[in-house]
Design a protein around this motif. Structure first.
Motif, mmCIF file in Angstrom:
data_model
loop_
_atom_site.group_PDB
_atom_site.id
_atom_site.type_symbol
_atom_site.label_atom_id
_atom_site.label_comp_id
_atom_site.label_asym_id
_atom_site.label_seq_id
_atom_site.Cartn_x
_atom_site.Cartn_y
_atom_site.Cartn_z
ATOM 1 N N ARG A 1 -13.967 -5.757 -7.115
ATOM 2 C CA ARG A 1 -14.084 -7.181 -6.753
ATOM 3 C C ARG A 1 -13.944 -8.103 -7.966
ATOM 4 O O ARG A 1 -13.114 -9.014 -7.970
ATOM 5 C CB ARG A 1 -15.426 -7.431 -6.065
ATOM 6 N N MET B 1 -10.301 -7.818 8.254
ATOM 7 C CA MET B 1 -9.085 -8.126 7.497
ATOM 8 C C MET B 1 -8.330 -9.280 8.155
ATOM 9 O O MET B 1 -7.921 -10.228 7.490
ATOM 10 C CB MET B 1 -8.190 -6.885 7.427
ATOM 11 N N LEU C 1 -11.572 -6.856 -0.455
ATOM 12 C CA LEU C 1 -12.244 -6.109 0.605
ATOM 13 C C LEU C 1 -12.311 -4.636 0.223
ATOM 14 O O LEU C 1 -11.303 -4.033 -0.145
ATOM 15 C CB LEU C 1 -11.501 -6.255 1.932
ATOM 16 N N ASP D 1 -3.148 -3.325 -2.155
ATOM 17 C CA ASP D 1 -4.068 -2.316 -2.677
ATOM 18 C C ASP D 1 -4.125 -2.464 -4.200
ATOM 19 O O ASP D 1 -3.124 -2.823 -4.834
ATOM 20 C CB ASP D 1 -3.563 -0.918 -2.289
ATOM 21 N N THR E 1 -7.446 -4.876 -1.862
ATOM 22 C CA THR E 1 -8.288 -3.853 -1.243
ATOM 23 C C THR E 1 -8.333 -2.616 -2.145
ATOM 24 O O THR E 1 -7.413 -2.359 -2.906
ATOM 25 C CB THR E 1 -7.741 -3.426 0.139
ATOM 26 N N SER E 2 -9.429 -1.873 -2.018
ATOM 27 C CA SER E 2 -9.564 -0.608 -2.749
ATOM 28 C C SER E 2 -10.747 0.163 -2.188
ATOM 29 O O SER E 2 -11.655 -0.432 -1.603
ATOM 30 C CB SER E 2 -9.784 -0.861 -4.244
ATOM 31 N N PHE F 1 -12.556 -0.896 5.564
ATOM 32 C CA PHE F 1 -12.988 -2.156 6.153
ATOM 33 C C PHE F 1 -12.679 -2.127 7.640
ATOM 34 O O PHE F 1 -11.861 -1.338 8.108
ATOM 35 C CB PHE F 1 -12.321 -3.364 5.479
ATOM 36 N N ASP G 1 0.863 -1.181 0.000
ATOM 37 C CA ASP G 1 0.000 0.000 0.000
ATOM 38 C C ASP G 1 0.894 1.223 0.000
ATOM 39 O O ASP G 1 1.838 1.296 0.792
ATOM 40 C CB ASP G 1 -0.908 -0.001 1.231
ATOM 41 N N LYS H 1 -12.546 -0.781 0.933
ATOM 42 C CA LYS H 1 -12.178 0.178 1.988
ATOM 43 C C LYS H 1 -13.315 1.166 2.166
ATOM 44 O O LYS H 1 -13.952 1.525 1.188
ATOM 45 C CB LYS H 1 -10.913 0.955 1.601
#
Length: 120
Positions: free
Chosen positions: A87, A108, A99, A52, A81-82, A103, A8, A101
């Protein structure tokens, strides 16, 4: 000790995830630059990757595809994640999970634990 690579480029998110996973007993290795992601994963061979979707303005979906093509890396669980719903793209690229954000941190940890078969 289990190892996780956290990718990230937001230093605050990286720091939060590091603390969270260190409290869970993980050795945490972070990457914040796009070009270091795959070499780091190849070197560390982590138990899981938390990544990310965008790092330094570049999508990391190609990195997931590369991980899935390397025999030594293909079985490593990858959680993407974003802040936007990627997805379908993430799962299509080979990620185990996505997942959105923001979250809940426990979510997590639970997700990674489930993928590693260590969830309580």
């Amino acid at each position: 000790m289990r190892k996780i690579v956290i990718v990230d480029d937001d230093p605050n998110m990286s720091r939060l995830m590091r603390i969270l996973f260190e409290l869970e007993g993980f050795e945490v290795i972070t990457a914040q630059r796009y070009q270091e992601i795959l070499p780091l994963i190849q070197q560390v061979r982590p138990d899981a990757v938390l990544m990310d979707v965008r790092v330094q303005g570049r999508e990391t979906l190609d990195v997931v595809r590369q991980i899935r093509q390397e025999p030594d890396l293909t079985n490593i669980p990858v959680v993407m994640t974003s802040g936007m719903d990627y997805r379908k793209q993430c799962l299509d690229a080979g990620a185990n999970c996505f997942l959105l954000k923001p979250f809940v941190p426990d979510e997590m940890v639970r997700t990674i634990g489930t993928l590693l078969g260590t969830a309580e």
